[in-house]
Design a protein around this motif. Structure first.
Motif, PDB file in Angstrom:
ATOM      1  N   TYR A  37       0.833  -1.205   0.000  1.00 31.41           N
ATOM      2  CA  TYR A  37       0.000   0.000   0.000  1.00 31.41           C
ATOM      3  C   TYR A  37       0.868   1.255   0.000  1.00 31.41           C
ATOM      4  O   TYR A  37       0.597   2.206  -0.740  1.00 31.41           O
ATOM      5  CB  TYR A  37      -0.932   0.014   1.218  1.00 31.41           C
ATOM      6  CG  TYR A  37      -1.677   1.316   1.348  1.00 31.41           C
ATOM      7  CD1 TYR A  37      -2.762   1.597   0.527  1.00 31.41           C
ATOM      8  CD2 TYR A  37      -1.263   2.291   2.256  1.00 31.41           C
ATOM      9  CE1 TYR A  37      -3.430   2.804   0.614  1.00 31.41           C
ATOM     10  CE2 TYR A  37      -1.934   3.507   2.346  1.00 31.41           C
ATOM     11  CZ  TYR A  37      -3.002   3.758   1.525  1.00 31.41           C
ATOM     12  OH  TYR A  37      -3.657   4.954   1.603  1.00 31.41           O
ATOM     13  N   LEU A  38       1.910   1.272   0.818  1.00 32.83           N
ATOM     14  CA  LEU A  38       2.798   2.438   0.889  1.00 32.83           C
ATOM     15  C   LEU A  38       3.506   2.672  -0.440  1.00 32.83           C
ATOM     16  O   LEU A  38       3.720   3.818  -0.847  1.00 32.83           O
ATOM     17  CB  LEU A  38       3.811   2.252   2.014  1.00 32.83           C
ATOM     18  CG  LEU A  38       3.246   2.353   3.434  1.00 32.83           C
ATOM     19  CD1 LEU A  38       4.326   1.993   4.453  1.00 32.83           C
ATOM     20  CD2 LEU A  38       2.706   3.750   3.698  1.00 32.83           C
ATOM     21  N   LEU A  39       3.873   1.585  -1.134  1.00 36.74           N
ATOM     22  CA  LEU A  39       4.502   1.721  -2.444  1.00 36.74           C
ATOM     23  C   LEU A  39       3.527   2.339  -3.445  1.00 36.74           C
ATOM     24  O   LEU A  39       3.896   3.254  -4.197  1.00 36.74           O
ATOM     25  CB  LEU A  39       4.968   0.352  -2.942  1.00 36.74           C
ATOM     26  CG  LEU A  39       5.631   0.331  -4.335  1.00 36.74           C
ATOM     27  CD1 LEU A  39       6.887   1.209  -4.340  1.00 36.74           C
ATOM     28  CD2 LEU A  39       5.962  -1.095  -4.746  1.00 36.74           C
ATOM     29  N   LEU A  40       2.280   1.859  -3.427  1.00 37.76           N
ATOM     30  CA  LEU A  40       1.255   2.424  -4.310  1.00 37.76           C
ATOM     31  C   LEU A  40       1.029   3.900  -3.998  1.00 37.76           C
ATOM     32  O   LEU A  40       0.940   4.734  -4.905  1.00 37.76           O
ATOM     33  CB  LEU A  40      -0.055   1.648  -4.144  1.00 37.76           C
ATOM     34  CG  LEU A  40      -1.269   2.194  -4.895  1.00 37.76           C
ATOM     35  CD1 LEU A  40      -1.037   2.141  -6.398  1.00 37.76           C
ATOM     36  CD2 LEU A  40      -2.524   1.413  -4.520  1.00 37.76           C
ATOM     37  N   LEU A  41       0.960   4.225  -2.721  1.00 36.93           N
ATOM     38  CA  LEU A  41       0.761   5.607  -2.302  1.00 36.93           C
ATOM     39  C   LEU A  41       1.909   6.493  -2.766  1.00 36.93           C
ATOM     40  O   LEU A  41       1.699   7.611  -3.248  1.00 36.93           O
ATOM     41  CB  LEU A  41       0.631   5.663  -0.773  1.00 36.93           C
ATOM     42  CG  LEU A  41       0.360   7.032  -0.152  1.00 36.93           C
ATOM     43  CD1 LEU A  41      -0.984   7.575  -0.621  1.00 36.93           C
ATOM     44  CD2 LEU A  41       0.403   6.947   1.371  1.00 36.93           C
ATOM     45  N   ALA A  42       3.140   5.990  -2.642  1.00 33.75           N
ATOM     46  CA  ALA A  42       4.320   6.757  -3.064  1.00 33.75           C
ATOM     47  C   ALA A  42       4.287   7.032  -4.564  1.00 33.75           C
ATOM     48  O   ALA A  42       4.585   8.150  -5.017  1.00 33.75           O
ATOM     49  CB  ALA A  42       5.593   6.009  -2.687  1.00 33.75           C
ATOM     50  N   VAL A  43       3.904   6.024  -5.344  1.00 36.50           N
ATOM     51  CA  VAL A  43       3.838   6.189  -6.801  1.00 36.50           C
ATOM     52  C   VAL A  43       2.799   7.253  -7.162  1.00 36.50           C
ATOM     53  O   VAL A  43       3.046   8.118  -8.012  1.00 36.50           O
ATOM     54  CB  VAL A  43       3.476   4.847  -7.476  1.00 36.50           C
ATOM     55  CG1 VAL A  43       3.152   5.061  -8.955  1.00 36.50           C
ATOM     56  CG2 VAL A  43       4.629   3.859  -7.330  1.00 36.50           C
ATOM     57  N   ILE A  44       1.656   7.219  -6.480  1.00 33.99           N
ATOM     58  CA  ILE A  44       0.588   8.185  -6.762  1.00 33.99           C
ATOM     59  C   ILE A  44       1.021   9.599  -6.385  1.00 33.99           C
ATOM     60  O   ILE A  44       0.839  10.546  -7.161  1.00 33.99           O
ATOM     61  CB  ILE A  44      -0.694   7.791  -6.004  1.00 33.99           C
ATOM     62  CG1 ILE A  44      -1.270   6.515  -6.614  1.00 33.99           C
ATOM     63  CG2 ILE A  44      -1.722   8.914  -6.044  1.00 33.99           C
ATOM     64  CD1 ILE A  44      -2.406   5.918  -5.829  1.00 33.99           C
ATOM     65  N   ILE A  45       1.634   9.748  -5.213  1.00 34.16           N
ATOM     66  CA  ILE A  45       2.066  11.079  -4.758  1.00 34.16           C
ATOM     67  C   ILE A  45       3.122  11.652  -5.691  1.00 34.16           C
ATOM     68  O   ILE A  45       3.046  12.824  -6.094  1.00 34.16           O
ATOM     69  CB  ILE A  45       2.601  11.000  -3.318  1.00 34.16           C
ATOM     70  CG1 ILE A  45       1.455  10.715  -2.338  1.00 34.16           C
ATOM     71  CG2 ILE A  45       3.304  12.307  -2.929  1.00 34.16           C
ATOM     72  CD1 ILE A  45       1.907  10.455  -0.921  1.00 34.16           C
ATOM     73  N   VAL A  46       4.097  10.832  -6.061  1.00 32.97           N
ATOM     74  CA  VAL A  46       5.162  11.294  -6.964  1.00 32.97           C
ATOM     75  C   VAL A  46       4.568  11.681  -8.327  1.00 32.97           C
ATOM     76  O   VAL A  46       4.950  12.701  -8.918  1.00 32.97           O
ATOM     77  CB  VAL A  46       6.245  10.213  -7.132  1.00 32.97           C
ATOM     78  CG1 VAL A  46       7.201  10.580  -8.265  1.00 32.97           C
ATOM     79  CG2 VAL A  46       7.017  10.025  -5.834  1.00 32.97           C
ATOM     80  N   SER A  47       3.625  10.886  -8.814  1.00 30.92           N
ATOM     81  CA  SER A  47       3.003  11.168 -10.114  1.00 30.92           C
ATOM     82  C   SER A  47       2.229  12.477 -10.093  1.00 30.92           C
ATOM     83  O   SER A  47       2.318  13.283 -11.017  1.00 30.92           O
ATOM     84  CB  SER A  47       2.071  10.013 -10.508  1.00 30.92           C
ATOM     85  OG  SER A  47       2.779   8.807 -10.624  1.00 30.92           O
ATOM     86  N   ILE A  48       1.492  12.691  -9.024  1.00 28.64           N
ATOM     87  CA  ILE A  48       0.691  13.916  -8.915  1.00 28.64           C
ATOM     88  C   ILE A  48       1.584  15.139  -8.799  1.00 28.64           C
ATOM     89  O   ILE A  48       1.372  16.156  -9.474  1.00 28.64           O
ATOM     90  CB  ILE A  48      -0.267  13.818  -7.709  1.00 28.64           C
ATOM     91  CG1 ILE A  48      -1.355  12.790  -7.990  1.00 28.64           C
ATOM     92  CG2 ILE A  48      -0.891  15.179  -7.403  1.00 28.64           C
ATOM     93  CD1 ILE A  48      -2.258  12.495  -6.813  1.00 28.64           C
TER      94      ILE A  48
END
Length: 406
Positions: A37-48
């Motif tokens: 979940y944290l990896l998915l969250l990191a990818v989303i935050i970096v993308s945004i």
């Protein structure tokens, strides 16, 4: 005040992520699930962050930017729904723990309420599903809303006049031709005498209308015609221009595109709708908002309009009604506005209530309101903006029937 609210929301969002990780571990008992979940969250935050750092202000709001905003809301709102009740529960637990430490022989552990978890977890999942539905389906879930309004001073021959109102097209947001065709078909299925469009044709750029003008031309023209006014987005205020001349050229083209689409654009002016025996006045005010561009001039718009005439005012921003129209010495019987979109988020319990956070910004945010014998109808918008979805507040086609009291 606004900064304080923003900081508070950020804290709650961060707490929401902490609580989410705890809950994921509690229900899976696997650290790998938390790490995933944290990896998915990191990818989303970096993308945004990466997207908004490279955002082209000269392009204005695009379908891509609205999808990114929708993704942001998809992750923020359900976390707020989790963090707020759990945060307050933790405050209670903390004070209870402190009380037991001070006044009891030994401390007592207060376990988290299982009932609370059984409520907020399904609620947050339901909210997430609703946002996804709003992005995929809801933004084109066109609804026809009908109202009958009775006036003492409506001229006899206009008794039963049917006014169709649309607002906030935001054609630059549209991304589904078939869905828009369906919306236009729903408009044409209505029986109406005059069609009034209350502003925000585009998001910012005149070119946004290019793929859609032919479709808009399919809207049937009733016996009294189709009229339009400008909204705050139609002035090109929200992008960076290379020159004032470029901005003005864009503005001129937006007005031309509205006309080409089949509407008579009213720029602080009025027209007379006539029968053989009576007449009513239609007043089209340019945008006037408490917190937005004030190009509207009600005095100019009302030139040569008899004081005792029946008047319909088109003004994009409903804040104009309270600020200037409703208390004006010259009585304006009916005002039509849009602008709020109902924030594209809320819920409705039929025949009981309808709620949107827009109510905390605009006293008149959606539907019919009156003060004495003066009315305003606020259309919730045909299109969408800022984020590519609608949750609970669906796109609207309004059909108003004006009746004379007997």
């Amino acid at each position: 005040m606004i900064k304080t609210i923003i900081y508070l929301l950020l804290i709650l969002v961060v707490l929401g992520e902490v609580y989410t990780c705890i809950l994921i571990y509690r229900f899976t008992e696997k650290k790998i699930a938390v790490y995933a979940y944290l990896l998915l969250l990191a990818v989303i935050i970096v993308s945004i962050i990466s997207y908004f750092k490279s955002f082209d202000r000269s392009a204005g709001q695009t379908a891509e930017s609205m999808h990114v905003t929708a993704l942001l809301l998809l992750f923020i709102l359900p976390k707020l729904l989790i963090s707020v009740p759990l945060f307050f529960e933790d405050i209670i637990r903390f004070f209870y723990w402190g009380y037991t430490k001070l006044f009891l022989a030994k401390s007592v552990t207060l376990l988290r309420s299982g009932t609370l978890l059984k409520i907020i977890l399904p609620a947050s999942l339901l909210l997430m599903a609703s946002i996804i539905y709003g992005i995929v389906v809801g933004k084109y879930n066109f609804q026809v809303r009908k109202e009958t309004i009775v006036f003492k001073d409506l001229p006899e021959s206009f008794d039963g006049l049917k006014v169709l109102q649309i607002s906030d097209l935001h054609v630059g947001s549209w991304d589904n031709k078939d869905a828009i065709e369906k919306g236009i078909k729903m408009i044409n299925q209505q029986d109406y005498d005059v069609l009034l469009f209350t502003g925000d044709f585009v998001n910012t750029l005149a070119s946004e209308a290019d793929p859609w003008i032919r479709i808009l031309q399919k809207i049937k023209t009733p016996k009294y015609g189709k009229f339009a006014v400008l909204g705050n987005h139609d002035y090109g205020e929200y992008v960076k221009w290379n020159s004032a001349a470029e901005k003005e050229a864009n503005f001129v083209q937006i007005k031309n595109n509205i006309t080409t689409s089949g509407f008579q654009l009213l720029l602080n002016e009025n027209v007379v709708l006539k029968t053989e025996t009576d007449s009513i006045y239609l007043l089209g005010v340019e945008n006037w908002g408490l917190n937005f561009k004030k190009a509207g001039d009600l005095k100019k718009t009302s030139l040569n309009v008899p004081t005792d005439a029946f008047k319909i005012v088109m003004t994009h921003d409903p804040s104009h009604w309270n600020a200037e129209i409703v208390n004006h010495p010259q009585k304006y019987q009916l005002t039509l506005s849009g602008h709020t979109h109902g924030m594209q988020f809320g819920f409705k319990i039929p025949k009981v209530m309808e709620w949107s956070p827009a109510t905390y910004v605009y006293p008149e945010w959606g539907g019919l309101y009156n003060k004495g014998h003066q009315y305003i109808y606020v259309n919730r918008g045909f299109g969408f903006h800022a984020y590519s979805g609608r949750v609970g507040i669906w796109p609207e086609i309004t059909l108003l029937e004006l009746k004379k009291s007997k």
